[in-house]
Design an enzyme around this catalytic site. Structure first.
Site, PDB file in Angstrom:
ATOM      1  N   ASP A   3      58.444 -21.840  33.282  1.00  0.00           N
ATOM      2  CA  ASP A   3      58.061 -20.501  32.853  1.00  0.00           C
ATOM      3  C   ASP A   3      58.635 -20.220  31.471  1.00  0.00           C
ATOM      4  OD1 ASP A   3      57.099 -17.932  34.900  1.00  0.00           O
ATOM      5  OD2 ASP A   3      57.767 -17.449  32.879  1.00  0.00           O
ATOM      6  N   ASP A  26      56.095 -23.407  27.823  1.00  0.00           N
ATOM      7  CA  ASP A  26      55.003 -22.675  27.187  1.00  0.00           C
ATOM      8  C   ASP A  26      53.757 -23.515  27.412  1.00  0.00           C
ATOM      9  OD1 ASP A  26      53.063 -21.573  25.558  1.00  0.00           O
ATOM     10  OD2 ASP A  26      54.276 -21.561  23.743  1.00  0.00           O
ATOM     11  N   TYR A  51      38.090 -13.167  31.025  1.00  0.00           N
ATOM     12  CA  TYR A  51      38.938 -13.715  32.088  1.00  0.00           C
ATOM     13  C   TYR A  51      38.095 -14.521  33.070  1.00  0.00           C
ATOM     14  CZ  TYR A  51      42.059 -13.674  36.182  1.00  0.00           C
ATOM     15  OH  TYR A  51      42.835 -14.025  37.258  1.00  0.00           O
ATOM     16  N   LYS A  94      38.356 -18.591  34.037  1.00  0.00           N
ATOM     17  CA  LYS A  94      38.568 -19.086  35.397  1.00  0.00           C
ATOM     18  C   LYS A  94      37.421 -19.984  35.851  1.00  0.00           C
ATOM     19  CE  LYS A  94      42.585 -17.214  36.014  1.00  0.00           C
ATOM     20  NZ  LYS A  94      43.787 -18.039  36.239  1.00  0.00           N
ATOM     21  N   VAL A 153      45.171  -9.473  44.305  1.00  0.00           N
ATOM     22  CA  VAL A 153      46.460  -9.314  44.975  1.00  0.00           C
ATOM     23  C   VAL A 153      47.241  -8.244  44.214  1.00  0.00           C
ATOM     24  CG1 VAL A 153      48.590 -10.467  45.691  1.00  0.00           C
ATOM     25  CG2 VAL A 153      46.423 -11.744  45.661  1.00  0.00           C
TER      26      VAL A 153
END
Length: 264
Positions: free
Chosen positions: A39, A62, A158, A162, A193
């Site tokens: 992360d 990264d 987005y 995906k 979520v």
């Protein structure tokens, strides 16, 4: 032996310091895997790793930087003694209408979601294939989205990123099979979520005037979902454990919907 038991498996989870990634890391560890959290938020990643107990670790990553991937995988294989599972979870979502979309927002989502996942698949394959630092095969699991399968307003870019993850997954699985790498490559399509990202998306929808309020946006998602609820972190985490396990040993090159039926 339980087919879902991951004892002895070594895993790297990107974006594992919070949200879905943290849940996936915890689920893999609970199933017996040794996990490294990759992360940008190095301190938060280390905190999660420490909470998992001995045998786990964290590394700065990264996902848009190839040299960062190389260093992270070298560190991971050194820490864990190899690599069997890579979870490409790191991703971002920037809400925007197509008529108003900003060039910088497009590029940022392409960089993190598409380039970042592509680099993960690349270096995951190179690590796990014969002759790599892992060298004994394994599995790569990328996180796509139900947004890749439906036309929901405000998330065109987005959604496109995906969808790209789904296509890369299938081609990588075919290439890995043809070349005898012994690596399965799959992705999951999470539904909405209520993580920080999910909550932010609902608020953004209201701000764009697409829904009267964030609650109304959430209600619209639930209304499109046959299971009648939002997803939970554990729903997505359990799917990752399944795909990482021997229970999924003949599951390869797929996009697994974990969306309560929303994308059907």
């Amino acid at each position: 032996m339980n087919a879902f038991d991951l004892t002895g498996r070594r895993a790297l989870v990107t974006g594992g310091a919070q949200g879905l990634g943290e849940g996936m890391a915890r689920a893999l560890a609970a199933a017996g895997a040794s996990v490294v959290i990759g992360d940008l938020q190095t301190d938060a990643a280390q905190s999660v790793a420490t909470s998992l107990g001995d045998g786990h670790g964290a590394v700065h990553l990264d996902v848009t930087d190839e040299s960062s991937w190389v260093a992270a995988l070298e560190s991971t294989t050194s820490t864990l003694g190899g690599l069997d599972v890579l979870v490409n979870n790191a991703g971002i979502e920037i809400t925007g209408l197509m008529s108003e979309v900003e060039v910088d927002d497009i590029r940022r989502q392409l960089d993190v979601n598409v380039l970042g996942t592509a680099l993960g698949i690349k270096h995951g394959l190179r690590t796990m294939r014969p002759g790599g630092a892992g060298g004994s095969g394994g599995t790569i699991i990328s996180v796509a989205s139900v947004a890749a399968t439906i036309a929901f307003p405000g998330i065109a870019i987005y959604s496109a990123t995906k969808s790209a993850i789904d296509r890369m997954t299938r081609v990588a699985a075919m290439e890995a099979g043809k070349l005898g790498y012994g690596v399965r490559v799959n992705c999951i399509y999470p539904g909405l979520v209520p993580t920080a990202m999910g909550a932010g998306l609902a608020s953004d929808m209201a701000e764009l005037g697409l829904f009267g309020s964030a609650d109304e946006a959430v209600e619209a998602v639930v209304g499109l979902t046959p299971s009648g609820r939002l997803g939970e972190v554990r729903d997505m985490a359990d799917a990752v454990v399944f795909l990482a396990s021997d229970a999924a040993r003949f599951v390869n090159g797929i996009g697994l919907p974990v969306d309560g039926g929303m994308g059907m």
